[in-house]
Write a protein that holds these residues in place. Sequence first.
Motif, PDB file in Angstrom:
ATOM      1  N   SER A 233     191.128  63.582  45.769  1.00 27.75           N
ATOM      2  CA  SER A 233     190.283  63.535  44.570  1.00 27.75           C
ATOM      3  C   SER A 233     188.903  64.149  44.787  1.00 27.75           C
ATOM      4  O   SER A 233     187.926  63.742  44.156  1.00 27.75           O
ATOM      5  N   ASP A 234     188.823  65.168  45.645  1.00 25.42           N
ATOM      6  CA  ASP A 234     187.559  65.902  45.819  1.00 25.42           C
ATOM      7  C   ASP A 234     187.395  66.987  44.761  1.00 25.42           C
ATOM      8  O   ASP A 234     186.282  67.385  44.439  1.00 25.42           O
ATOM      9  N   TYR A 235     188.524  67.503  44.271  1.00 26.33           N
ATOM     10  CA  TYR A 235     188.546  68.613  43.312  1.00 26.33           C
ATOM     11  C   TYR A 235     187.775  69.815  43.860  1.00 26.33           C
ATOM     12  O   TYR A 235     187.036  70.496  43.136  1.00 26.33           O
ATOM     13  N   ALA A 236     187.975  70.068  45.143  1.00 24.42           N
ATOM     14  CA  ALA A 236     187.326  71.219  45.775  1.00 24.42           C
ATOM     15  C   ALA A 236     187.869  72.505  45.186  1.00 24.42           C
ATOM     16  O   ALA A 236     189.079  72.676  45.030  1.00 24.42           O
ATOM     17  N   GLY A 237     186.984  73.403  44.846  1.00 24.63           N
ATOM     18  CA  GLY A 237     187.394  74.688  44.302  1.00 24.63           C
ATOM     19  C   GLY A 237     187.150  74.828  42.818  1.00 24.63           C
ATOM     20  O   GLY A 237     187.469  75.873  42.247  1.00 24.63           O
ATOM     21  N   LEU A 238     186.567  73.793  42.172  1.00 27.95           N
ATOM     22  CA  LEU A 238     186.170  73.987  40.781  1.00 27.95           C
ATOM     23  C   LEU A 238     185.062  75.036  40.703  1.00 27.95           C
ATOM     24  O   LEU A 238     184.915  75.737  39.712  1.00 27.95           O
ATOM     25  N   TYR A 259     182.867  68.678  43.527  1.00 28.19           N
ATOM     26  CA  TYR A 259     181.915  67.893  42.737  1.00 28.19           C
ATOM     27  C   TYR A 259     182.220  66.399  42.710  1.00 28.19           C
ATOM     28  O   TYR A 259     181.355  65.582  42.377  1.00 28.19           O
ATOM     29  N   TYR A 260     183.442  66.016  43.070  1.00 24.98           N
ATOM     30  CA  TYR A 260     183.827  64.601  42.998  1.00 24.98           C
ATOM     31  C   TYR A 260     184.005  63.991  44.386  1.00 24.98           C
ATOM     32  O   TYR A 260     184.493  62.872  44.528  1.00 24.98           O
ATOM     33  N   ALA A 261     183.591  64.717  45.403  1.00 19.89           N
ATOM     34  CA  ALA A 261     183.799  64.247  46.767  1.00 19.89           C
ATOM     35  C   ALA A 261     182.908  63.055  47.086  1.00 19.89           C
ATOM     36  O   ALA A 261     181.772  62.957  46.615  1.00 19.89           O
ATOM     37  N   ASP A 262     183.435  62.163  47.908  1.00 18.50           N
ATOM     38  CA  ASP A 262     182.633  61.068  48.452  1.00 18.50           C
ATOM     39  C   ASP A 262     181.936  61.572  49.699  1.00 18.50           C
ATOM     40  O   ASP A 262     182.584  61.901  50.698  1.00 18.50           O
ATOM     41  N   GLY A 263     180.628  61.636  49.650  1.00 19.36           N
ATOM     42  CA  GLY A 263     179.887  62.079  50.813  1.00 19.36           C
ATOM     43  C   GLY A 263     179.598  60.940  51.764  1.00 19.36           C
ATOM     44  O   GLY A 263     180.122  59.823  51.639  1.00 19.36           O
ATOM     45  N   GLY A 270     179.498  64.079  45.077  1.00 16.80           N
ATOM     46  CA  GLY A 270     179.729  65.509  45.184  1.00 16.80           C
ATOM     47  C   GLY A 270     179.120  66.095  46.442  1.00 16.80           C
ATOM     48  O   GLY A 270     178.094  65.626  46.953  1.00 16.80           O
ATOM     49  N   VAL A 271     179.767  67.123  46.953  1.00 16.34           N
ATOM     50  CA  VAL A 271     179.309  67.824  48.155  1.00 16.34           C
ATOM     51  C   VAL A 271     179.538  69.321  47.957  1.00 16.34           C
ATOM     52  O   VAL A 271     180.572  69.731  47.411  1.00 16.34           O
ATOM     53  N   ALA A 272     178.576  70.114  48.383  1.00 17.96           N
ATOM     54  CA  ALA A 272     178.775  71.570  48.474  1.00 17.96           C
ATOM     55  C   ALA A 272     178.957  71.904  49.949  1.00 17.96           C
ATOM     56  O   ALA A 272     178.177  71.451  50.799  1.00 17.96           O
TER      57      ALA A 272
END
Length: 659
Positions: A233-238, A259-263, A270-272
């Motif tokens: 559920s990170d949705y990486a790549g949006l 944008y939904y990642a748990d940092g 969210g994390v970049a």
Amino acid sequence: MSPQKPVLALLSILVGCGGDPSTAPNWTDADGDGFPDYNDCNDDDAEIHPFADESCNGLDDDCDGEIDEASAVDAGEVYPDLDADGYGDPRYPVASCSVVSGYVADAGDCDDLDAATNPGGTEVCDGADNDCNGLFDGDDPGLQGDMDVFWEDADDDGFGDPDSPLETCVEPSGYVDNDDDCDDSAAEANPDETEVCGDGLDNDCDGTGNDCGLSGTESLSDAQGYIISDDESDYAGLSVANAGDTDGDGINDVIVGAYYADGTYTDYGGVAYVVTGPISGQHSLADAIALESLHDGDYTGWAVAGLGDLDGDGYSEVAVGAPYDDGGASDGGGVYVFSGPLEDTSLPNADSTILGQDSSDYLGWAVVRAGDLDDDGTDDLAVSAVGSDTSSSDAGAVYIFSGPVDALGPSGAVATLTGEEGSDDAGYAISAAGDTDGDGVDDFWVGAPGEDTNGSGAGTVYLVRGPIAGTVGLAAASARILGPSSSYSLGSAIGGGGDLDGDGLADVALGSRSADSYTGHTYVFHSPISGTLSATSADAVLAGAQSYDYSGFAVSISGDMDSDGIDDLVLGAPEADSSTTSSTGAVYLFTDVLSGTLGVSAATAVLEGESGGDYASAAVSIAGDVSGDGAADLLVGAPYSDRFYSNGGLVYVQYGGGI
């Protein structure tokens, strides 16, 4: 000389000295050789006596009891023949009147331990002088039997020229044991190379010339590189973009928004992530550089951008949008700029921070490298706030910050572009335009998908020519392109800054994902562009394949994947179905100059998502060279991919020329 041999001569001496000859023995010398018969072994042959020279004649010439011994004056030489091949070793001669066992008269052997090596031997490829003529293997004109074939490798790439065979025993310098090269004058052309488009070579020697393989339908699973999330559920790549060279190694890096990642500090803050190039094979975001929010629900990484080296220190800067950041106001949003070299850190440690000042501005909805809009010689940063009420409620706004960026809020912007009417959502999509009119100054595109001139939600895209300064209402833009009818949402995606027709002016591709029952259309305009136009007047219209494909959801044109000198167009349809599965998503690549109304079936190549529900192509970017091979590469985000983690997301890296 033996003292017994000259018997008669001694007797004469004794008589001459007073001896009595009458008492001497009665010796005879029948052959008159001066030796009496008592010690002459053959008194019938004057040539035989104790003082005679031994000869090889079958006689005991010197009366020593031996016949034809090695001391014979005419004895010859014989040579040991240990390998019994009839040829002796010339190093160990033995005098003899005859050839004795184990010896031979021929001294021609050069290896007396190998019966196959002698003057009568056959020269073969074994590293030995088989015929003892002083020449070895391929240097011997008498070489017979099986030889190996080698081919000249003039370009020293490890592959030989099939037109230059050489039959010999040992691989000569400058030759190799294969004939697989297709161009022995170019080391960049051999079966181990990857095709590079536009260089005039068949780099991989597949016989297809320089067509780069940019055709047909492929699966993104065959991409040369991929970047995976590190959790579900990170949705990486949006969001995904070329980060520029953040570590100074000369190769571009990639920035990915999850944008939904748990940092480390948050739940779905969210994390970049920045993944350093070159990108090939699998890379995990767990190993990437993490730029993290400190607050839940910021949606950090909703938008990301590489800004280039704005401060001249040799490292690229990156910008990260967090549109739900509450640092300046509730959901005011924020944009954070980090200067390379980068390391794991949190948003408060950014080199520059821009915070929205009003609630629900959603500053950071979009962030881009804008080009040099203030004409000061350095590229600028553009950020949007789709909920801005500056001109009207939710009209939206775009802020331009002069590079290098040093600002703490929208008040630091050198220019502000404001939406025309309430709920226009100006800035939903923004893009560098490049120089669209040839005046040497960069221009800028702003999308307002909620604008209603041609119907509710028809959308409008604005071209604002540089230099840009102060507050500019988008109603005063140099050009306006209107959505054809209600609900087209023109301006939800913009690809600008690339030259699609090779005329030296930058063109634009506009995505309208809601067009025609969500089939989606993409409208291509070649510059120069001015006045108010309908999207239907585009130089090319690319219609999606079927309803609910959302073709044109993402577009990118700033890159030349086939190295033909003209930029290419990539558009995404994240809910397109593959031949077997629904909503895999698809990427359409167009490398030719386009005109007229076309379907996406006219694409040069189609890249399909791996699995149903991946929504591959929710983000696309022709990203420059992130592989290090010199060609522009393609980044494709699939934020709902379950390949490694459920909805973890995935970014594919497809090399230019490798499709």
